[in-house]
Design a protein around this motif. Sequence first.
Motif, short mmCIF file in Angstrom:
data_model
loop_
_atom_site.label_atom_id
_atom_site.label_comp_id
_atom_site.label_asym_id
_atom_site.label_seq_id
_atom_site.Cartn_x
_atom_site.Cartn_y
_atom_site.Cartn_z
N SER A 72 6.42 -6.55 3.46
CA SER A 72 7.80 -6.28 3.00
C SER A 72 8.77 -7.36 3.43
O SER A 72 9.86 -7.48 2.87
N GLN A 73 8.39 -8.14 4.46
CA GLN A 73 9.21 -9.24 4.99
C GLN A 73 10.57 -8.75 5.44
O GLN A 73 11.59 -9.42 5.25
N LEU B 6 8.17 -0.67 -0.76
CA LEU B 6 7.68 -1.87 -1.43
C LEU B 6 7.65 -1.62 -2.94
O LEU B 6 6.96 -0.70 -3.41
N ASP B 7 8.39 -2.45 -3.71
CA ASP B 7 8.21 -2.42 -5.15
C ASP B 7 7.14 -3.45 -5.52
O ASP B 7 6.59 -4.13 -4.65
N ASP C 7 5.32 5.99 -9.05
CA ASP C 7 6.74 5.77 -9.33
C ASP C 7 7.13 4.31 -9.18
O ASP C 7 8.32 3.96 -9.23
N GLY C 8 6.14 3.43 -8.98
CA GLY C 8 6.42 2.01 -8.85
C GLY C 8 6.90 1.59 -7.48
O GLY C 8 7.30 0.44 -7.28
N ILE C 9 6.85 2.50 -6.51
CA ILE C 9 7.29 2.21 -5.14
C ILE C 9 6.19 2.66 -4.17
O ILE C 9 5.67 3.77 -4.28
N ILE C 10 5.86 1.80 -3.21
CA ILE C 10 4.92 2.18 -2.14
C ILE C 10 5.72 2.48 -0.89
O ILE C 10 6.46 1.63 -0.39
N GLU D 116 2.31 6.69 1.57
CA GLU D 116 1.24 6.33 0.64
C GLU D 116 0.36 5.23 1.23
O GLU D 116 -0.87 5.26 1.10
N TRP D 117 0.99 4.26 1.86
CA TRP D 117 0.23 3.16 2.47
C TRP D 117 -0.78 3.70 3.47
O TRP D 117 -1.95 3.35 3.46
#
Length: 576
Positions: free
Chosen positions: A227-228, A249-250, A282-285, A289-290
């Motif tokens: 994610s930096q 994260l996207d 949903d396009g987001i992590i 979920e990780w």
Amino acid sequence: PALAALRQPWAAVAAGHPLALAGTRRLSAQQAQESREEGTGSLDFSNTAIAFDSKTNFELIRAVAIFQTCAIGWVVRNCDSLYALSLKVLGGRLTHGIMRYTLFNHFCAGETASGIIPRMNHLRSYGVGGILDYAAEAKDEAPPKVEHAVDEKSTVGAPLSSRGYEYTGEATCDANAEIFLDAIRAVKDATPEGFAAIKLSGLGDPQLLERMSTCLVQMTHLFRRISQVAPDDTAARTPYYCIDRSFQLDWDSFSNGWRKLFKTDSEDELRKIFNEIDTDEDGIIRFLEWSESIRLSSINELARSCIDQGPLYRAALDEEEIKLYRNLCGRVARIMDLAQELGVRVMVDAEWTDIQPAIDHLVLWLQRKYNVGDQPIVFQTYQTYLKGMQGSVLRDLERSKREGWFFGAKVVRGAYMVSEREKAKARGVESPICETYEATEENFHNTIESILSHNVPSEGSVGRRGSSGKDAEAEMLIASHNRDSIELVIRRMQELGKDQSGVYFGQLLGMADHLTFTLAKNKYKAYKYVPYGPIDEVVPYLIRRTQENSAILGSPGVQEERKMVRDELRRRIFRF
């Protein structure tokens, strides 16, 4: 290889939750005192007739003598040497004969599973259950080193189990597994509504658990690196439970971060990895979920695709370690299979922070597997002297709600602060321990509040139900000898309209009887932590526990209890 590491659940690290610290009622130590002043219904912890009704006059006299002796610092510091001298001069038979009717019978229930039944039946007749801990260890184990408490605030709350293990081979771990299996059977026979206590460091190499923990911590840092959001050195110095896991994260941030760290064959492969982690599509992590998308045993495959041999590459388990890890999992699963079959609940003790992430990993795996029936089988232990522990509890509560299993917890303040602080100082990192006793107290109360106020999934909500059709609820045992904290919990239960099911209170056998028996008298779920085992093997354990808990044994709380015992003796003698 990367895909192979991302196909099965990874129960290692509690997921980030953006609302983790929002909406919780913060409870201070001052509120505990206010709770006492305002009263807590019909409970009167100062009633000696209720507190010591289960004790004979001889047992009360013995209790006074033991408490008085344990308050003498020189005796406690040298009791191991005194024990060795007695064995040499008097012999084992006479020494153990004396100790059987003093220290052993005060703190232990008996020597065998069948031998403890009369004591457990006696406790049950007063509404008190048992948490059984086989206090002897496999014969070929070396004794663990003793850590001495420096002062009362180095040891806070009800002590954890003192039993420790030193790895001497897989055969010893197998022998310890048999001991734990016997303890499960003993609970079924002696205290069916009770618990068994186990330590995972007895079922595998502690160095393996430390390596596992390092790997899991690095997976948490990996999420940050992708994610930096922060420099690596900042996160590395942050205590594990305080690491921010709330960011997301996207696709763009994931793709850019991943390509900087890992070799990727194609855009399609990377997109497949992203989609497998993004389970809600949903396009987001999110960290939840990780953490659910990675297998610990496959992280070494992921590490092989690292562009640079950095911290994750060095942390990944090798093939031999994975074999030992699977052996450990097999032993734990055998124990829990039997516990599930017999309907026995198991509390997994918390241990030192270098191996605790691995324990968290294993317990979450066990809870997913065994806490989906009619009741929770596996209870995690949360040490609230660790910074960030309330956030960890909130994340696990959210995970259990999302996945539909019973949340089971034992909440303790913690056993020792000294060694963790010393390790952190030597490593040049922030101490994971709360800076003050008051901060620990507040963390303890706020963690309990989070569990008490946990919203149980209702019909139609996200969480699924157990096999019985019941909503997956949260259950908790509060292990504390602190009267103020117990009164505060009871008051909060009343405010929330909580009944007495699902909230348990635990104290050590031989201590805090005014708390345990008063709670039981008022129909609360009260338990004693009950060691048992052959006297010649248990006495060294009792000596270690006496030394390690010397601060508690000389604390104002125990002084108050000692006074209550004397008052009860006087009441009995002069009542006519």
